[in-house]
Design a protein around this motif. Structure first.
Motif, PDB file in Angstrom:
ATOM      1  N   CYS A 132       0.828  -1.219   0.000  1.00 45.59           N
ATOM      2  CA  CYS A 132       0.000   0.000   0.000  1.00 45.59           C
ATOM      3  C   CYS A 132       0.854   1.257   0.000  1.00 45.59           C
ATOM      4  O   CYS A 132       0.499   2.253  -0.623  1.00 45.59           O
ATOM      5  CB  CYS A 132      -0.928   0.011   1.204  1.00 45.59           C
ATOM      6  N   ILE A 133       1.960   1.230   0.696  1.00 45.22           N
ATOM      7  CA  ILE A 133       2.808   2.412   0.806  1.00 45.22           C
ATOM      8  C   ILE A 133       3.626   2.642  -0.464  1.00 45.22           C
ATOM      9  O   ILE A 133       3.752   3.773  -0.945  1.00 45.22           O
ATOM     10  CB  ILE A 133       3.759   2.284   2.017  1.00 45.22           C
ATOM     11  N   PHE A 134       4.181   1.581  -1.056  1.00 44.83           N
ATOM     12  CA  PHE A 134       5.116   1.750  -2.163  1.00 44.83           C
ATOM     13  C   PHE A 134       4.493   1.683  -3.552  1.00 44.83           C
ATOM     14  O   PHE A 134       5.039   2.253  -4.492  1.00 44.83           O
ATOM     15  CB  PHE A 134       6.239   0.706  -2.085  1.00 44.83           C
ATOM     16  N   PHE A 135       3.382   0.976  -3.723  1.00 40.19           N
ATOM     17  CA  PHE A 135       2.879   0.752  -5.075  1.00 40.19           C
ATOM     18  C   PHE A 135       1.514   1.368  -5.357  1.00 40.19           C
ATOM     19  O   PHE A 135       1.260   1.812  -6.467  1.00 40.19           O
ATOM     20  CB  PHE A 135       2.844  -0.752  -5.371  1.00 40.19           C
ATOM     21  N   TYR A 136       0.626   1.425  -4.387  1.00 41.11           N
ATOM     22  CA  TYR A 136      -0.710   1.959  -4.641  1.00 41.11           C
ATOM     23  C   TYR A 136      -0.730   3.447  -4.985  1.00 41.11           C
ATOM     24  O   TYR A 136      -1.530   3.853  -5.824  1.00 41.11           O
ATOM     25  CB  TYR A 136      -1.634   1.683  -3.462  1.00 41.11           C
TER      26      TYR A 136
END
Length: 125
Positions: free
Chosen positions: A57-61
């Motif tokens: 959630c933090i790096f890709f979304y």
């Protein structure tokens, strides 16, 4: 006009999903950190699953959300490879973790195998 486009609603749904995932998985990680000395193996797999989902959630979304709001994929071929490879790797890690949790719960339920308890085999008089 832009508020009615499907890309806007797609980005809004992805943003809400990311927000709830970060809050829920962050709560699991915070609770697990507070009771880290009492965690057994099967609970550690749940922590692993929460960590994988949190990092995804933090790096890709955010890249996908911003691209939805701008109506085009931001960046070039490299960001597409970054997003695809990262989501694939984290998705596989999550699926393998869920599979391991399922096997452990199957063994505990069907064969009464006890993990992480001391004093197995000793009976009290």
């Amino acid at each position: 006009m832009l508020l009615c486009s499907p890309d806007f609603y797609n980005g809004l749904i992805k943003f809400l999903h990311m927000l709830l995932s970060v809050l829920g998985n962050g709560l699991v990680l915070a609770i697990s950190y507070r009771r880290r000395k009492k965690i057994v193996g099967s609970e550690l797999l749940c922590v692993n699953l929460a960590l994988v989902d949190f990092l995804c959630c933090i790096f890709f979304y955010p890249l996908s959300i911003i691209s939805s709001f701008s109506h085009a994929w931001l960046g070039c071929h490299a960001t597409c490879i970054y997003y695809g490879l990262g989501c694939f790797t984290f998705g596989l890690c999550g699926m393998f973790t869920i599979a391991a949790i399922s096997v452990i719960r199957y063994l505990k339920t069907c064969y009464q195998i006890v993990y992480g308890e001391e004093g197995q085999g000793t009976e009290d008089p």
